[in-house]
Write an enzyme that holds these catalytic residues in place. Structure first.
Site, PDB file in Angstrom:
ATOM      1  N   PRO A  74       2.248  -5.721   1.409  1.00 31.02           N
ATOM      2  CA  PRO A  74       1.084  -6.322   0.751  1.00 31.02           C
ATOM      3  C   PRO A  74      -0.210  -6.070   1.522  1.00 31.02           C
ATOM      4  O   PRO A  74      -1.299  -6.293   0.998  1.00 31.02           O
ATOM      5  CB  PRO A  74       1.425  -7.819   0.718  1.00 31.02           C
ATOM      6  CG  PRO A  74       2.440  -8.014   1.788  1.00 31.02           C
ATOM      7  CD  PRO A  74       3.223  -6.746   1.847  1.00 31.02           C
ATOM      8  N   GLU A 101       9.982 -12.246   5.850  1.00 23.81           N
ATOM      9  CA  GLU A 101       8.593 -12.457   6.260  1.00 23.81           C
ATOM     10  C   GLU A 101       7.878 -11.145   6.570  1.00 23.81           C
ATOM     11  O   GLU A 101       6.687 -11.129   6.859  1.00 23.81           O
ATOM     12  CB  GLU A 101       8.544 -13.363   7.503  1.00 23.81           C
ATOM     13  CG  GLU A 101       8.890 -14.816   7.228  1.00 23.81           C
ATOM     14  CD  GLU A 101       7.939 -15.450   6.227  1.00 23.81           C
ATOM     15  OE1 GLU A 101       6.721 -15.396   6.445  1.00 23.81           O
ATOM     16  OE2 GLU A 101       8.419 -15.988   5.206  1.00 23.81           O
ATOM     17  N   ARG A 139       7.096  11.989 -11.610  1.00 24.22           N
ATOM     18  CA  ARG A 139       6.666  12.532 -12.895  1.00 24.22           C
ATOM     19  C   ARG A 139       5.470  13.466 -12.750  1.00 24.22           C
ATOM     20  O   ARG A 139       5.126  14.193 -13.680  1.00 24.22           O
ATOM     21  CB  ARG A 139       6.354  11.410 -13.888  1.00 24.22           C
ATOM     22  CG  ARG A 139       5.176  10.547 -13.540  1.00 24.22           C
ATOM     23  CD  ARG A 139       5.089   9.312 -14.436  1.00 24.22           C
ATOM     24  NE  ARG A 139       5.278   9.652 -15.829  1.00 24.22           N
ATOM     25  CZ  ARG A 139       4.321  10.133 -16.626  1.00 24.22           C
ATOM     26  NH1 ARG A 139       3.124  10.367 -16.118  1.00 24.22           N
ATOM     27  NH2 ARG A 139       4.556  10.393 -17.890  1.00 24.22           N
ATOM     28  N   ASP A 154      -2.441  11.115 -19.415  1.00 21.02           N
ATOM     29  CA  ASP A 154      -2.070   9.740 -19.094  1.00 21.02           C
ATOM     30  C   ASP A 154      -3.284   8.900 -18.724  1.00 21.02           C
ATOM     31  O   ASP A 154      -4.300   9.406 -18.240  1.00 21.02           O
ATOM     32  CB  ASP A 154      -1.088   9.713 -17.918  1.00 21.02           C
ATOM     33  CG  ASP A 154       0.336  10.005 -18.360  1.00 21.02           C
ATOM     34  OD1 ASP A 154       0.617   9.892 -19.563  1.00 21.02           O
ATOM     35  OD2 ASP A 154       1.162  10.351 -17.499  1.00 21.02           O
TER      36      ASP A 154
END
Length: 231
Positions: A74, A101, A139, A154
């Site tokens: 994160p 954690e 992809r 896309d």
């Protein structure tokens, strides 16, 4: 997910190769321990550094030194199309999955060459983010997607959301396909698609337009849309 769809076919054809490594295989004790309490106290467990170092050493021996070692975290940069494109140009990428954690800081400092986050929310571990990265990057490898035009058009490729799509039947619940799409007039269809893509991006993700690669026609359409919005 590795056996199905576009990614499954790419693996079968040898266009990409994905290996999964269990950290417990590189634990240094008989209980195959991969986590421990945090120095200094606090809730939760922390993934130990030794299994990561052992796993990367094995990968280097078997497959050579990775071009990038990415920690899913994160605290990393937000994953986006540009990041996927960069990774797709590398021949060998290792993804490190955290849990609990987090991971021992020495993994981040000594092993990872980069950190990536797939969004501002909490997951139980890095396995799902790793799967997202694998699918998104794979992809973009030439030959993985049958029609390369699909990849080029896309969302996010040029900084625009995609235009609306319709297929048969022509009418569903009294809602019909826009007439322009069945007109056979390719010039009008092209302009309609550009207009709808720009309109959708302006309404939902105006931030993307700051770096969007627009052609002259799209810039003209965008000016018209913005003028209409101020009337």
């Amino acid at each position: 997910m590795m056996r199905e769809g576009v990614l499954g076919r790419a693996l079968e054809r040898g266009l990409v190769c994905v290996g999964v490594h269990d950290l417990r295989d590189f634990s240094t004790d008989r209980h195959r321990t991969v986590d421990d309490v945090s120095y200094g106290g606090g809730p939760g467990m922390v993934l130990k550094a030794d299994p990561f170092f052992g796993a990367l050493s094995a990968i280097r021996r078997q497959h050579g030194v990775p071009d990038a070692v990415v920690l899913l975290s994160p605290q990393g940069r937000r994953f986006c199309h540009e990041e996927a494109t960069k990774l797709s140009r590398l021949s060998h990428v290792a993804l490190l999955c955290g849990r609990y954690e987090g991971v021992d800081e020495r993994v981040r400092e000594r092993l990872a060459t980069d950190e990536i986050s797939i969004g501002d929310y909490v997951l139980s571990g890095g396995e799902l983010p790793a799967a997202v990265v694998v699918d998104s990057v794979a992809r973009l490898v030439p030959g993985v997607v049958g029609d390369q035009r699909s990849v080029a058009q896309d969302s996010f490729v040029r900084g625009l959301l995609d235009h609306p799509h319709f297929t048969r039947p022509a009418e569903v619940e009294s809602e019909s396909v826009p007439e322009v799409l069945v007109s056979g007039h390719h010039g009008e269809i092209r302009r309609w698609r550009k207009q709808e893509a720009l309109k959708r991006t302006l309404e939902r993700r105006p931030d993307l337009l700051e770096g969007a690669a627009l052609d002259d026609e799209e810039r003209e359409i965008l000016r018209e849309l913005r003028n209409d919005g101020t009337d």
